[in-house]
Write an enzyme that holds these catalytic residues in place. Sequence first.
Site, PDB file in Angstrom:
ATOM      1  N   GLU A 165       0.801  -1.231   0.000  1.00  0.00           N
ATOM      2  CA  GLU A 165       0.000   0.000   0.000  1.00  0.00           C
ATOM      3  C   GLU A 165       0.831   1.276   0.000  1.00  0.00           C
ATOM      4  O   GLU A 165       0.701   2.124   0.883  1.00  0.00           O
ATOM      5  CB  GLU A 165      -0.990  -0.015   1.175  1.00  0.00           C
ATOM      6  CG  GLU A 165      -2.054  -1.073   1.003  1.00  0.00           C
ATOM      7  CD  GLU A 165      -3.188  -0.978   2.000  1.00  0.00           C
ATOM      8  OE1 GLU A 165      -4.252  -1.567   1.732  1.00  0.00           O
ATOM      9  OE2 GLU A 165      -3.026  -0.323   3.056  1.00  0.00           O
TER      10      GLU A 165
ATOM     11  N   GLU B 267      -6.126  -7.794  -1.019  1.00  0.00           N
ATOM     12  CA  GLU B 267      -6.884  -7.516   0.200  1.00  0.00           C
ATOM     13  C   GLU B 267      -8.308  -7.152  -0.191  1.00  0.00           C
ATOM     14  O   GLU B 267      -8.525  -6.384  -1.130  1.00  0.00           O
ATOM     15  CB  GLU B 267      -6.267  -6.364   1.012  1.00  0.00           C
ATOM     16  CG  GLU B 267      -4.928  -6.673   1.647  1.00  0.00           C
ATOM     17  CD  GLU B 267      -4.466  -5.563   2.590  1.00  0.00           C
ATOM     18  OE1 GLU B 267      -5.336  -4.787   3.066  1.00  0.00           O
ATOM     19  OE2 GLU B 267      -3.252  -5.468   2.840  1.00  0.00           O
TER      20      GLU B 267
END
Length: 432
Positions: A207, A324
Amino acid sequence: MGFISRAFAVLAGGLCCLPAITALTFGFPYGSQKVRGVNLGGWLVLEPWITPSLFDNTGDSRIVDEFTFGQFQDHGKALATLTTHWNTWITESDFAAIAAAGLNHVRLPIGYWAFDVSGGEPFVQGQLPFLMKAVTWAQNHGLKLIVDLHGAPGSQNGFDNSGQKMDFPQWQTDQDNIDRTNAIIKRLASMFAGNTGTVSVIAPLNERVILYHIYVPMPAGFDGDQILAVTKQYWFDSYGNIRFPFGTSQQSNTVVMIHDAFQPISFWNNFMPPPNFQGVILDTHIYQMFSVADNQKTNAQHISAACAQQSSLASSTLWTVVGEWTPAANDCARNLNGRGVGSRFDGSFPGSTFVGSCTGLTGKASSFSASYKTFLRQYWEAQVISYERGNQGWIQWTWKAENADEWSYQAGLANGWIPQNPTSFQFPNICG
């Protein structure tokens, strides 16, 4: 055992021409078999919403992430607490249960501080023996392990799950941060180059934030172009570090998983194209609860949005995995937005508007209504169908949580909204 990748990956709507990769022998048949997996969140990287008790038991509201967990506690006390946690939160029985549930991958987040606190960071170390246990347990149960560097020096995103919560990520502002991160990737690549049958993938950074992302707008003075340049260069450097870990021209068979940095998938089209780059997976994270608008969606709108992801996934020029995602459709889980921070859904998050009560939408499954469990099943199936039809598959966040069963794969299996076989659908036509 390795597999030669196929010349074409079968995607929704026909064949997408991904060139053959014959020089490398991967630990899993990426491109011809779907990735179905789960994340081991909250184990080797603390998150206050996954294990709130670890934070509550400190009695110190300043402790909001793993950095402050070490900073504001006696080292011996923090080490004892974490050692117990590492020994108990995930064990080999979890790997056995994951394999028994028909999954083939485990993504394991680990922070830079497991390897390097040379910058004087107050993190408690001791995670590496548990990383090696995870490799052994994955091998024992026929699972592929993705080792995911979840936090980098200075924080790559400012989230608590990077190890250090801050208003503005600092990773890219200091070359020393980047150099330290590259050194860790070299170490991981060397550690596992001879075991790609189990550690099939290394994800060099989780991320990474560029420009505007899904959680909060970046402050004034945020130079997105500069951060983009640093991030792209880091992906190139990571590819070289992972592909060539032997100090020679010999290549490893480790797959490199790069995160999309919260950019549209189309942003990465023709990035790292074959034949110059081989064995690259784009990792995209899809959540529908980190904005007011997402929390205002109806259940039907959440499902529709999940199904709509199929087309953008199918357009990717790289193998793409949704690394995710969750059947949770709101931000009600306590501490999800940060320790002590409220929820957009119930209006307790700053600047949000009340949508509804969080009662019965988070916590233990025993408090969930039958209709809510049915929705969780429908939403779970819609996402799995969309992500498998669209591209290479999915890895749900997360395997377990202390008090947020709507996020937990383990709880979903036990309470019926996740099937014991991930290909067994009650709503096979939910996406048409």
